[in-house]
Design a protein around this motif. Structure first.
Motif, PDB file in Angstrom:
ATOM      1  N   TYR A 168      28.773  26.352  51.846  1.00  0.00           N
ATOM      2  CA  TYR A 168      30.020  26.041  51.139  1.00  0.00           C
ATOM      3  C   TYR A 168      30.074  26.786  49.807  1.00  0.00           C
ATOM      4  CZ  TYR A 168      33.709  23.270  48.918  1.00  0.00           C
ATOM      5  OH  TYR A 168      34.847  22.879  48.281  1.00  0.00           O
ATOM      6  N   SER A 189      31.240  30.216  49.952  1.00  0.00           N
ATOM      7  CA  SER A 189      32.605  30.361  50.490  1.00  0.00           C
ATOM      8  C   SER A 189      32.641  30.440  52.005  1.00  0.00           C
ATOM      9  CB  SER A 189      33.286  31.605  49.887  1.00  0.00           C
ATOM     10  OG  SER A 189      33.360  31.488  48.486  1.00  0.00           O
ATOM     11  N   ASP A 198      43.872  24.249  40.125  1.00  0.00           N
ATOM     12  CA  ASP A 198      42.823  25.117  39.594  1.00  0.00           C
ATOM     13  C   ASP A 198      42.945  25.293  38.085  1.00  0.00           C
ATOM     14  OD1 ASP A 198      41.785  25.458  42.148  1.00  0.00           O
ATOM     15  OD2 ASP A 198      43.089  27.178  42.562  1.00  0.00           O
ATOM     16  N   LYS A 228      48.423  25.086  45.541  1.00  0.00           N
ATOM     17  CA  LYS A 228      47.079  24.539  45.701  1.00  0.00           C
ATOM     18  C   LYS A 228      46.868  24.126  47.147  1.00  0.00           C
ATOM     19  CE  LYS A 228      43.036  22.730  44.770  1.00  0.00           C
ATOM     20  NZ  LYS A 228      41.859  23.546  44.393  1.00  0.00           N
ATOM     21  N   THR A 229      45.787  24.595  47.752  1.00  0.00           N
ATOM     22  CA  THR A 229      45.430  24.189  49.103  1.00  0.00           C
ATOM     23  C   THR A 229      44.000  23.675  49.108  1.00  0.00           C
ATOM     24  OG1 THR A 229      44.633  26.411  49.682  1.00  0.00           O
ATOM     25  CG2 THR A 229      46.956  25.904  50.148  1.00  0.00           C
ATOM     26  N   GLY A 230      43.667  22.843  50.070  1.00  0.00           N
ATOM     27  CA  GLY A 230      42.304  22.331  50.168  1.00  0.00           C
ATOM     28  C   GLY A 230      42.210  21.172  51.129  1.00  0.00           C
ATOM     29  N   ASN A 231      40.971  20.723  51.342  1.00  0.00           N
ATOM     30  CA  ASN A 231      40.696  19.577  52.188  1.00  0.00           C
ATOM     31  C   ASN A 231      40.221  18.428  51.305  1.00  0.00           C
ATOM     32  OD1 ASN A 231      41.190  20.950  54.703  1.00  0.00           O
ATOM     33  ND2 ASN A 231      39.271  22.042  54.347  1.00  0.00           N
ATOM     34  N   SER A 270      44.102  17.978  55.268  1.00  0.00           N
ATOM     35  CA  SER A 270      44.323  19.352  54.826  1.00  0.00           C
ATOM     36  C   SER A 270      45.674  19.400  54.134  1.00  0.00           C
ATOM     37  CB  SER A 270      44.299  20.310  56.027  1.00  0.00           C
ATOM     38  OG  SER A 270      44.581  21.630  55.618  1.00  0.00           O
ATOM     39  N   GLU A 291      34.654  17.153  47.322  1.00  0.00           N
ATOM     40  CA  GLU A 291      34.766  18.574  46.971  1.00  0.00           C
ATOM     41  C   GLU A 291      35.577  18.820  45.700  1.00  0.00           C
ATOM     42  OE1 GLU A 291      36.310  20.557  50.428  1.00  0.00           O
ATOM     43  OE2 GLU A 291      35.097  19.295  51.763  1.00  0.00           O
ATOM     44  N   THR A 292      36.066  17.774  45.063  1.00  0.00           N
ATOM     45  CA  THR A 292      36.875  17.959  43.854  1.00  0.00           C
ATOM     46  C   THR A 292      36.104  17.487  42.628  1.00  0.00           C
ATOM     47  OG1 THR A 292      37.895  15.783  44.171  1.00  0.00           O
ATOM     48  CG2 THR A 292      39.042  17.701  45.072  1.00  0.00           C
ATOM     49  N   ARG A 314      33.272  28.027  54.714  1.00  0.00           N
ATOM     50  CA  ARG A 314      33.756  26.649  54.743  1.00  0.00           C
ATOM     51  C   ARG A 314      34.460  26.342  56.053  1.00  0.00           C
ATOM     52  NH1 ARG A 314      36.080  26.515  48.467  1.00  0.00           N
ATOM     53  NH2 ARG A 314      34.158  27.318  47.520  1.00  0.00           N
TER      54      ARG A 314
END
Length: 452
Positions: free
Chosen positions: A269, A272, A384, A360-363, A341, A282-283, A274
Motif C-alpha cells: 500500500y 502505491s 488532500d 477526491k477519490t478513495g476507499n 468507494s 486509511e485516512t 492498492r
C-alpha cells in the motif's frame, strides 16, 4: 485526632456553625467511630487502621445514607465501623465538609473524596470535587482523571478530558496516567478520529503500553504476546497506511506486532500498490484544535430502511456560507462495518458556469459517528488540501458512492445551520441523475471545516 474540650468551649463559639465545627474529629460526645486504612506506602495487608471519631446526628443530617445506617430499620449498632473501600484522608475530608461546609482538596485525595460524596449522597461536595478536577485538568493528568470521571458518570468532566486529550494528544499519551489506563479506554483512544498526533507517535505509545502490561504480568515482550495483550480492536484501530515508508519499516516492523501478511499488504500500500483492501483505516486523524463539524439532519433512518447507491446516480447538494472558511472534508452516511468507494467533486458558480475546485477519490470504512443531535454509521472524507470557501458564493457538491450495503440516510434536514458562528445555507440540486439527496433528506450529513 482527639482532644479534651476546653472549659466553657460553648460560650467561646456563639454560632452553631462554630460549635459544630469544633466537634469535627473530636471524641467529645462521639457515639461512633470509623476505622479506615491509612495510605502510608505499605502493602494492603500491612496498612495500619486509623480511627476517626464522629457523631451520628451530624452525619445523618448531612447524608441520607448515614441516616439509614444509624436510624433506619436495620440501624448499625457497632461502636466502630470498618470501611475497607476508602482511606483515612478521603474520609476525613468528607467529615470535615459535613461538620463545617469546608473541604481541603488535593490532587491525591480529590478522587477519593468524590467517591465518598457519591456513595453517601452529598451532591454539593461532589460538585466541589468535580470543579476542582476541571480546574486541575491538563495534558499530563487527563488520562488519570478520565477513568474516574467515567466511573462517577460526570459527563461534563468526561467531555472536558476528551477535549484536552484531542488537543494535546502527543503529550497526553506520554503521561504516566496513559500507561495505567484499562484496555477498554485504549480501544476508545485508537479509534478516535479527532486525535492531534502523528500516527507513528500513537503507535509508539500503544506499543509501550503493551510492553509495560506484559512486564507487569511477567510475560515475554515479543510481538505476538503484545498483540494478544492489545487485542484485535486496538491493533486494527492503528492507521498504519498513513505512516511513511520509513516510519513503518524502522519502527513498526521491528515490533513484530503485525502478522507477516499484514506487513506485506501495508508495504505494498505504501508503495502505491492498492489492489485489495489493506485492512486498516486509511485516512489521517483530523485533530480538533481547529476542525469544526456538525450534522444538518434532525434525525437519521438506520440501514434497514435501505438508502441504495444506484449505478449511474450521484448525490448532490448546494451550499453557501456567510463568512470565509477552509473546507477540509465532508461526512457521508454508510452502514455498519462496510467499505465504500467514493469520488467527490466540488464546484463553485462563477460567470454563469460551475468551475471545479476540488476532487477526491478513495476507499473508506464506516464507523459510528456521534454528533450533538444524532449518532449514525458513516465515514469522513478528508481532502488532500483544504478548499477555500468564500462567503456568499454557492458551491456544488457531488458524490459517487459504491460498495457496501444499504446505507443510513438523514431526514428532517435543516436549510440553515449555524456552527462556530458560521451560517451554512443548503439548497437542493436539480440534476436528473441525483440519487435522492436534497435539503430535507439524503446524504452529506455534515461538513468538516476550519474558521478563518
Amino acid at each position: 485526632m482527639s482532644f479534651l474540650a476546653e472549659k466553657n468551649w460553648q460560650t467561646e463559639r456563639p454560632a452553631i456553625k462554630e460549635r459544630i465545627r469544633f466537634m469535627f474529629n473530636n471524641d467529645l460526645f462521639s457515639d461512633v467511630k470509623f476505622a479506615v486504612r491509612r495510605p502510608d506506602g505499605e502493602s494492603e495487608s500491612k496498612r495500619r487502621k486509623q480511627v476517626i471519631a464522629a457523631h451520628k446526628f451530624v452525619l445523618s443530617i448531612s447524608s441520607p445514607v448515614f441516616e439509614a445506617m444509624f436510624y433506619g430499620e436495620l440501624a448499625e449498632t457497632k461502636d466502630t465501623i470498618e470501611l475497607p473501600d476508602c482511606d483515612y484522608d478521603s474520609l476525613l475530608e468528607l467529615f470535615r465538609y459535613m461538620y463545617s461546609d469546608e473541604v481541603k482538596l488535593t490532587e491525591s485525595n480529590v478522587t477519593g473524596v468524590l467517591y465518598l460524596a457519591k456513595k453517601y449522597m452529598v451532591p454539593s461536595l461532589a460538585e466541589k470535587c468535580t470543579k476542582y478536577l476541571q480546574t486541575a485538568l491538563n495534558r499530563t493528568n487527563a488520562f488519570s482523571i478520565l477513568p474516574h470521571a467515567e466511573n462517577f458518570e460526570e459527563k461534563n468532566l468526561v467531555d472536558q478530558c476528551w477535549k484536552v486529550i484531542d488537543k494535546y494528544t502527543e503529550e497526553a499519551v506520554k503521561s504516566d496516567g496513559f500507561a495505567t489506563i484499562e484496555r477498554s479506554l485504549l480501544e476508545s483512544v485508537v479509534e478516535r478520529d479527532t486525535l492531534n498526533i502523528e500516527e507513528i507517535e500513537l503507535f509508539k505509545a500503544v506499543n509501550l503500553w503493551a510492553t509495560k502490561r506484559c512486564e507487569e504480568e511477567g510475560l515475554s515482550t515479543n510481538g505476538s504476546e503484545k498483540r494478544r495483550i492489545l487485542g484485535e480492536r486496538i491493533v486494527k484501530g492503528i492507521r498504519f497506511p498513513v505512516m511513511t515508508q520509513h516510519e513503518f519499516a524502522e519502527i513498526v516492523l521491528d515490533c513484530k506486532i503485525l502478522t507477516q501478511d499484514e506487513s506485506f499488504t501495508i508495504v505494498k500500500y505504501l508503495n502505491s500498490i492498492r489492489n485489495n483492501p489493506v485492512g486498516f483505516p486509511e485516512t489521517k486523524r483530523t485533530g480538533t484544535e481547529l476542525v469544526e463539524r456538525f450534522c444538518r439532519f434532525g434525525s437519521v433512518v438506520n440501514c434497514g430502511a435501505g438508502y441504495s447507491y444506484l449505478p449511474g446516480k450521484k448525490d448532490f447538494l448546494i451550499f453557501e456560507v456567510d463568512r470565509d472558511i477552509s473546507l477540509v472534508g465532508v461526512t457521508l452516511f454508510g452502514s455498519r462495518n462496510c467499505r465504500y468507494s467514493v469520488a467527490i467533486q466540488i464546484e463553485h458558480f462563477k460567470n454563469f458556469t460551475w468551475i471545479n475546485v476540488c476532487n477526491k477519490t478513495g476507499n473508506f470504512s464506516s464507523a459510528c459517528i456521534q454528533s450533538d443531535q444524532v449518532s449514525y454509521y458513516g465515514f469522513n472524507v478528508f481532502f488532500d488540501s483544504p478548499v477555500d470557501i468564500k462567503k456568499g458564493v454557492r458551491y456544488h457538491m457531488g458524490a459517487s458512492i459504491s460498495g457496501g450495503a444499504n446505507s443510513c440516510f438523514g431526514e428532517n434536514g435543516h436549510a440553515s445551520v449555524v456552527c462556530s458562528w458560521v451560517t451554512f445555507k443548503f439548497y437542493s440540486s436539480g440534476e436528473e441523475n441525483n440519487n435522492g439527496t436534497k435539503v430535507e433528506q439524503g446524504q452529506f450529513p455534515g461538513l468538516l471545516f476550519v474558521v478563518k
